[in-house]
Scaffold this active site. Sequence first.
Site, PDB file in Angstrom:
ATOM      1  N   GLU A  70      -2.214  -1.339   4.517  1.00 12.29           N
ATOM      2  CA  GLU A  70      -2.010  -1.793   3.142  1.00 12.29           C
ATOM      3  C   GLU A  70      -2.499  -3.217   2.936  1.00 12.29           C
ATOM      4  O   GLU A  70      -2.159  -3.867   1.943  1.00 12.29           O
ATOM      5  CB  GLU A  70      -0.528  -1.695   2.749  1.00 12.29           C
ATOM      6  CG  GLU A  70       0.388  -2.669   3.450  1.00 12.29           C
ATOM      7  CD  GLU A  70       0.929  -2.129   4.777  1.00 12.29           C
ATOM      8  OE1 GLU A  70       1.978  -2.613   5.206  1.00 12.29           O
ATOM      9  OE2 GLU A  70       0.298  -1.232   5.375  1.00 12.29           O
TER      10      GLU A  70
ATOM     11  N   ASP B 154      -1.525  -8.427   0.956  1.00 10.47           N
ATOM     12  CA  ASP B 154      -0.696  -7.342   1.483  1.00 10.47           C
ATOM     13  C   ASP B 154       0.179  -6.781   0.365  1.00 10.47           C
ATOM     14  O   ASP B 154       0.779  -7.542  -0.411  1.00 10.47           O
ATOM     15  CB  ASP B 154       0.192  -7.861   2.620  1.00 10.47           C
ATOM     16  CG  ASP B 154       0.865  -6.728   3.381  1.00 10.47           C
ATOM     17  OD1 ASP B 154       0.194  -6.134   4.241  1.00 10.47           O
ATOM     18  OD2 ASP B 154       2.047  -6.442   3.105  1.00 10.47           O
ATOM     19  N   ILE B 155       0.255  -5.451   0.250  1.00 10.00           N
ATOM     20  CA  ILE B 155       1.096  -4.810  -0.769  1.00 10.00           C
ATOM     21  C   ILE B 155       2.557  -4.917  -0.329  1.00 10.00           C
ATOM     22  O   ILE B 155       2.917  -4.499   0.777  1.00 10.00           O
ATOM     23  CB  ILE B 155       0.703  -3.336  -0.953  1.00 10.00           C
ATOM     24  CG1 ILE B 155      -0.775  -3.226  -1.336  1.00 10.00           C
ATOM     25  CG2 ILE B 155       1.581  -2.675  -2.007  1.00 10.00           C
ATOM     26  CD1 ILE B 155      -1.289  -1.800  -1.396  1.00 10.00           C
TER      27      ILE B 155
ATOM     28  N   ASP C  27      -1.287   6.671  -1.187  1.00 10.44           N
ATOM     29  CA  ASP C  27      -2.743   6.587  -1.345  1.00 10.44           C
ATOM     30  C   ASP C  27      -3.112   6.151  -2.759  1.00 10.44           C
ATOM     31  O   ASP C  27      -4.068   5.385  -2.961  1.00 10.44           O
ATOM     32  CB  ASP C  27      -3.385   7.944  -1.046  1.00 10.44           C
ATOM     33  CG  ASP C  27      -3.364   8.295   0.436  1.00 10.44           C
ATOM     34  OD1 ASP C  27      -3.071   7.396   1.243  1.00 10.44           O
ATOM     35  OD2 ASP C  27      -3.626   9.461   0.773  1.00 10.44           O
TER      36      ASP C  27
ATOM     37  N   ASN D 207       5.955   4.366   0.672  1.00 10.85           N
ATOM     38  CA  ASN D 207       5.403   5.549   1.338  1.00 10.85           C
ATOM     39  C   ASN D 207       6.503   6.490   1.790  1.00 10.85           C
ATOM     40  O   ASN D 207       6.423   7.707   1.620  1.00 10.85           O
ATOM     41  CB  ASN D 207       4.566   5.107   2.542  1.00 10.85           C
ATOM     42  CG  ASN D 207       3.113   5.506   2.424  1.00 10.85           C
ATOM     43  OD1 ASN D 207       2.702   6.079   1.434  1.00 10.85           O
ATOM     44  ND2 ASN D 207       2.331   5.196   3.436  1.00 10.85           N
TER      45      ASN D 207
END
Length: 342
Positions: free
Chosen positions: A259, A216-217, A233, A224
Amino acid sequence: MTATTKIANPRDIAHNVMTLIAELNLQPTPQVYHVFYSYLTDEIPELSQLIKVLIRNTQELDEETVFRIYHKFLGAHAMQQRLNLGVEGLQAAVERVEEAVHNVIRETEGFCEHLDNASDQLSADDVTLEVARDVTRGLSSATRDAHGRYSEFNGCLDEYHNEVRRVRSELELVRRDALTDTLTGIANRKNFDASLRDAVTTTMETGAPLSLLMIDIDHFKNFNDSHGHRAGDGVLKAVARVLVNSTKGADTVARYGGEEFSVILPDTTAENAAKLANKLRDNVSGQRIINKKTGKDFGKLTVSIGLTSYKLGENILEFVDRADGALYQAKQEGRNTCIMIQ
């Protein structure tokens, strides 16, 4: 480099496609490759003209623009239309083959009858030289007609085989598109589910180890909200690129959702999976996100990773849930870390 209507060697096409993609500083995802393959072979004139105009006007061709072009001309809907046309062409070719077969059968029957008549005439006791010459001329003419009909039949068969190959190619592209994440070019969730089932089946049959990473980011929502979805993106594509470049061919890198990414690791022990997880984390944190147009530096990326290994006989959902649980724990413990749960 411009589009051409005929490049004889497929290897030359592939080389030119990859060269052009590199010149434009694009990621060679299946969609990007397909767009420029179509451009260089002039497969779709409208697509080729659009790409040519964009290059001529020195307008930057980023992945987002290429993806829009892909979905307009080559995406699932457009591909389905082309597939429908291919099926119609295939049906027409089948009809022409059937007609040619009937003609060949009639021609063969007529030729055999001609041979029987010629045999009877030449076997007669009172056959003259003039009659023999007439029979020979008749046989020669019938042979030419039969040869022409046979050539026509071969032409119909070649057309049919070309249509079959074209429809097969379109079907493969539709299948590939359905299993690929549009934004990142890696496997999508559907592909992940199918690949994991296959990997578990193989492990059950062979007893080979199988590991799974869930990634997971960190703080992606904040990124965002602060910098916009287009920048987000770019982050997703950057992470996907690092994951693909850091794994081997047998592994499956997929966008699990949002994500979150996953990596299926066949024939990989928990110990080796942990080593890879830390390598992936380091490789991602070594990346900086920079806007190619403005040069703005958005800073470094980090990811949290949960990992586990498959236990023979367990349910696939339990396997995935355990990896997800490890990921949740990694995020709870401060992020930018790897946690393994066995």
